[in-house]
Motif scaffolding. Structure first.
Motif, PDB file in Angstrom:
ATOM      1  N   TYR A  66      19.515 -10.716 139.858  1.00 21.05           N
ATOM      2  CA  TYR A  66      20.956 -10.921 139.717  1.00 21.05           C
ATOM      3  C   TYR A  66      21.565  -9.656 139.130  1.00 21.05           C
ATOM      4  O   TYR A  66      20.864  -8.790 138.575  1.00 21.05           O
ATOM      5  CB  TYR A  66      21.279 -12.126 138.838  1.00 21.05           C
ATOM      6  CG  TYR A  66      20.959 -11.956 137.364  1.00 21.05           C
ATOM      7  CD1 TYR A  66      21.910 -11.471 136.461  1.00 21.05           C
ATOM      8  CD2 TYR A  66      19.700 -12.278 136.861  1.00 21.05           C
ATOM      9  CE1 TYR A  66      21.628 -11.307 135.119  1.00 21.05           C
ATOM     10  CE2 TYR A  66      19.394 -12.117 135.519  1.00 21.05           C
ATOM     11  CZ  TYR A  66      20.354 -11.634 134.650  1.00 21.05           C
ATOM     12  OH  TYR A  66      20.063 -11.468 133.312  1.00 21.05           O
ATOM     13  N   TYR A  85      28.581 -12.932 136.662  1.00 20.14           N
ATOM     14  CA  TYR A  85      27.246 -13.193 137.209  1.00 20.14           C
ATOM     15  C   TYR A  85      27.325 -13.007 138.714  1.00 20.14           C
ATOM     16  O   TYR A  85      27.938 -13.795 139.428  1.00 20.14           O
ATOM     17  CB  TYR A  85      26.843 -14.620 136.846  1.00 20.14           C
ATOM     18  CG  TYR A  85      25.459 -15.052 137.259  1.00 20.14           C
ATOM     19  CD1 TYR A  85      24.330 -14.420 136.755  1.00 20.14           C
ATOM     20  CD2 TYR A  85      25.278 -16.130 138.137  1.00 20.14           C
ATOM     21  CE1 TYR A  85      23.054 -14.838 137.118  1.00 20.14           C
ATOM     22  CE2 TYR A  85      24.014 -16.553 138.496  1.00 20.14           C
ATOM     23  CZ  TYR A  85      22.905 -15.907 137.988  1.00 20.14           C
ATOM     24  OH  TYR A  85      21.647 -16.324 138.345  1.00 20.14           O
ATOM     25  N   PRO A  88      23.246 -13.504 142.658  1.00 23.68           N
ATOM     26  CA  PRO A  88      21.930 -14.060 142.340  1.00 23.68           C
ATOM     27  C   PRO A  88      21.189 -14.413 143.633  1.00 23.68           C
ATOM     28  O   PRO A  88      21.691 -15.157 144.472  1.00 23.68           O
ATOM     29  CB  PRO A  88      22.275 -15.313 141.532  1.00 23.68           C
ATOM     30  CG  PRO A  88      23.642 -15.703 142.005  1.00 23.68           C
ATOM     31  CD  PRO A  88      24.343 -14.428 142.354  1.00 23.68           C
TER      32      PRO A  88
END
Length: 368
Positions: A66, A85, A88
């Motif tokens: 990620y 984030y 991923p």
């Protein structure tokens, strides 16, 4: 050997390429960066965003990874550290033996930064937002709004409608009977008569990059926007490159002093998954007082219309921007632009009245 997660380094390049090849062989279109040089690099300006990648290694093989983009956010009257984030990828999507890799990646990211958000993801039914929801993240759609400019091109090229038989028939009928063209023409005439005008005390000018003066705008207005990512000049220059030819920046000024801004994009698409070969205009981002949002959005739409766009689109979460787009004739459609907030960041979101997320956040205005 037990799996471990570490920061991506040059020695991981071959293992990452093999990981990407396994995913590609199974039909996965995404690829993980093979080297740190492929990421957004840190700059001397301490608060400018950058990216760091982490990979999960199982012996000599990479099984997932990620990207974490540290960001400053403003929430409930104060700055907070947060992170985006990004990308991923887990071998668990093609091999059940690695089904826990996705969970391991999220836990590792949360250990590094508890206040995380993820944006995009392709729809709430996709595996990542489903997993995040089960883990207690707040998952919601960022509204998608659109306005048809050229009915013929829209009817031919709008693939996300044409793949549905009933909608395709309705769309073709509306175009052949002239109903769609009539609706578009009537709305355009109405905007020209009743739409907002730029006041005599205001100027709206195109600039090559957003000036440092927008820091004052951010300081003055950030409380009105509740929860939002850093929109100072340094951050915006990193998020929206001044070298991107698709982007247009407009600054609203009073007495020569910047008082608001908006960024739009104009793209001539080729075989786009959703929009085919249309010329697409997008209201990407902006920051202004509520009374100026209408004027900025109207001016942006006029410029996109003059640029020959077939379709105008935007994803916006803030009520003032949604209302301004609706007053410019935008309709609301199904959104695949999903916002997920980790529990720690969702708690900050709950403390404010609204949030400002759009296509400038997360990965930026990609695929547009």
């Amino acid at each position: 050997m037990a799996a471990s997660i570490h920061e991506l380094c040059a020695n991981d390049a071959e293992a990452v390429r093999q990981f990407n090849a396994r995913l590609a062989h199974a039909g996965v279109s995404f690829a993980f960066p093979a080297a740190p040089s492929e990421l957004m690099q840190a700059e001397t300006a301490r608060d400018a965003p950058y990216q760091t990648a982490y990979v999960l290694a199982d012996g000599s093989a990479v099984r997932g990874g990620y990207i974490l983009k540290p960001e400053r956010m403003f929430a409930g009257g104060e700055w907070v550290s947060a992170g985006n984030y990004q990308l991923p990828l887990s071998e668990g999507i093609i091999d059940r033996k690695y089904a826990l890799v996705g969970l391991q990646l999220i836990k590792d990211a949360l250990a590094r930064e508890p206040r995380l958000y993820s944006l995009g993801m392709g729809g709430t039914a996709r595996p990542l937002p489903q997993l995040l929801s089960r883990l207690g993240w707040a998952v919601s759609e960022v509204p998608f709004l659109f306005r048809i400019e050229h009915p013929g091109a829209f009817t031919r090229e709008i693939r996300w409608l044409r793949h549905r038989t009933r909608l395709r028939i309705l769309l073709d009928t509306a175009y052949r009977t002239g109903t769609l063209a009539g609706m578009v023409g009537f709305a355009r005439a109405r905007r020209r008569v009743f739409g907002p005008r730029v006041p005599a005390t205001v100027s709206i000018d195109q600039v090559p990059e957003l000036p440092s003066d927008i820091d004052d705008i951010f300081s003055r207005l950030r409380g009105d926007y509740g929860l939002l990512c850093d929109r100072t000049a340094a951050a915006m220059r990193r998020k929206l490159s001044p070298h991107d030819p698709k982007l247009v920046r407009l600054v609203l000024s009073r007495s020569g002093k910047p008082d608001g801004w908006i960024v739009l994009s104009l793209s001539r698409l080729s075989n786009h998954t959703q929009f085919g070969n249309m010329t697409l205009g997008c209201v990407v981002d902006g920051l202004a007082a509520a009374e100026d949002v209408d004027v900025l959005v109207a001016e942006a739409c006029r410029r996109l219309e003059a640029g020959g766009c077939d379709l105008l689109v935007s994803n916006q979460s803030h009520p003032a921007w949604i209302a301004a787009l609706r007053r410019q004739g935008f309709l609301r459609g199904p959104s695949n632009f999903i916002l997920a907030l980790s529990p720690a960041l969702a708690a900050a979101r709950a403390a404010v009245a609204c949030a400002h997320f759009n296509r400038a956040d997360g990965d930026g205005p990609i695929n547009l």
